[in-house]
Design a protein around this motif. Structure first.
Motif, PDB file in Angstrom:
ATOM      1  N   PRO A   1       0.552  -1.269   0.554  1.00 35.18           N
ATOM      2  CA  PRO A   1       0.198   0.041   0.070  1.00 35.18           C
ATOM      3  C   PRO A   1       0.756   1.206  -0.437  1.00 35.18           C
ATOM      4  O   PRO A   1       0.762   1.966  -0.633  1.00 35.18           O
TER       5      PRO A   1
ATOM      6  N   GLU B   1      -3.973   4.229  -7.144  1.00 36.88           N
ATOM      7  CA  GLU B   1      -4.619   3.632  -6.494  1.00 36.88           C
ATOM      8  C   GLU B   1      -5.192   2.270  -6.694  1.00 36.88           C
ATOM      9  O   GLU B   1      -5.259   1.733  -7.505  1.00 36.88           O
TER      10      GLU B   1
ATOM     11  N   GLU C   1      -6.604  -1.354  -6.208  1.00 39.00           N
ATOM     12  CA  GLU C   1      -8.020  -1.657  -6.703  1.00 39.00           C
ATOM     13  C   GLU C   1      -9.013  -2.971  -5.849  1.00 39.00           C
ATOM     14  O   GLU C   1      -9.678  -3.176  -5.620  1.00 39.00           O
ATOM     15  N   ALA C   2      -8.163  -3.145  -5.274  1.00 37.99           N
ATOM     16  CA  ALA C   2      -8.663  -4.496  -4.293  1.00 37.99           C
ATOM     17  C   ALA C   2      -7.617  -3.452  -2.159  1.00 37.99           C
ATOM     18  O   ALA C   2      -7.126  -2.779  -2.628  1.00 37.99           O
ATOM     19  N   ALA C   3      -8.386  -4.119  -1.952  1.00 34.89           N
ATOM     20  CA  ALA C   3      -8.218  -4.213  -0.228  1.00 34.89           C
ATOM     21  C   ALA C   3      -6.929  -4.339   0.377  1.00 34.89           C
ATOM     22  O   ALA C   3      -7.109  -5.508   0.201  1.00 34.89           O
ATOM     23  N   PHE C   4      -6.418  -3.916   0.864  1.00 35.40           N
ATOM     24  CA  PHE C   4      -5.034  -4.575   2.193  1.00 35.40           C
ATOM     25  C   PHE C   4      -5.056  -4.535   2.953  1.00 35.40           C
ATOM     26  O   PHE C   4      -6.278  -3.853   4.271  1.00 35.40           O
ATOM     27  N   HIS C   5      -4.628  -5.842   3.968  1.00 35.24           N
ATOM     28  CA  HIS C   5      -4.257  -5.854   5.135  1.00 35.24           C
ATOM     29  C   HIS C   5      -3.996  -4.340   6.309  1.00 35.24           C
ATOM     30  O   HIS C   5      -3.744  -3.826   7.121  1.00 35.24           O
TER      31      HIS C   5
ATOM     32  N   ARG D   1      -1.644  -0.346   5.609  1.00 33.12           N
ATOM     33  CA  ARG D   1      -2.095   0.670   5.640  1.00 33.12           C
ATOM     34  C   ARG D   1      -0.881   1.141   4.888  1.00 33.12           C
ATOM     35  O   ARG D   1       0.138   1.016   5.111  1.00 33.12           O
TER      36      ARG D   1
END
Length: 92
Positions: free
Chosen positions: A8, A17, A19-23, A25
């Motif tokens: 991230p 940007e 395209e997927a959520a990450f664990h 930050r």
């Protein structure tokens, strides 16, 4: 910054940007000097089933069924030579 924060952070620094959520930050603003927002603790794992939790006061490590956990008071013992787990069962 922990391993899950690397991707991230790189994407943020590159202006991409996700395209997927990450664990993790992004720590891009810390690198840029915009802020000093950091984690209060670090969790790490290594081979042979060891897990370690470290914050400003303590470093705690435990092994999956192999040996007793250890706790070091980093304020008093920066070299982590004295196990204080028995002295602080409320922490360990």
């Amino acid at each position: 910054m922990q391993a899950p924060d690397v991707l991230p952070t790189f994407l943020d620094l590159l202006g991409v940007e996700a395209e997927a959520a990450f664990h993790g930050r992004s720590f891009a603003n810390v690198i840029r000097g915009v802020c000093d927002d950091h984690r209060d603790f670090a969790v790490s794992a290594a081979h042979r089933g060891v897990m370690q939790y470290t914050d400003e006061q303590y470093s705690y490590a435990c092994w999956r069924g192999q040996r007793a956990p250890v706790l070091f008071d980093l304020q008093e013992d920066r070299d982590q030579e004295r196990n204080v787990a028995d002295d602080h069962p409320d922490v360990a």
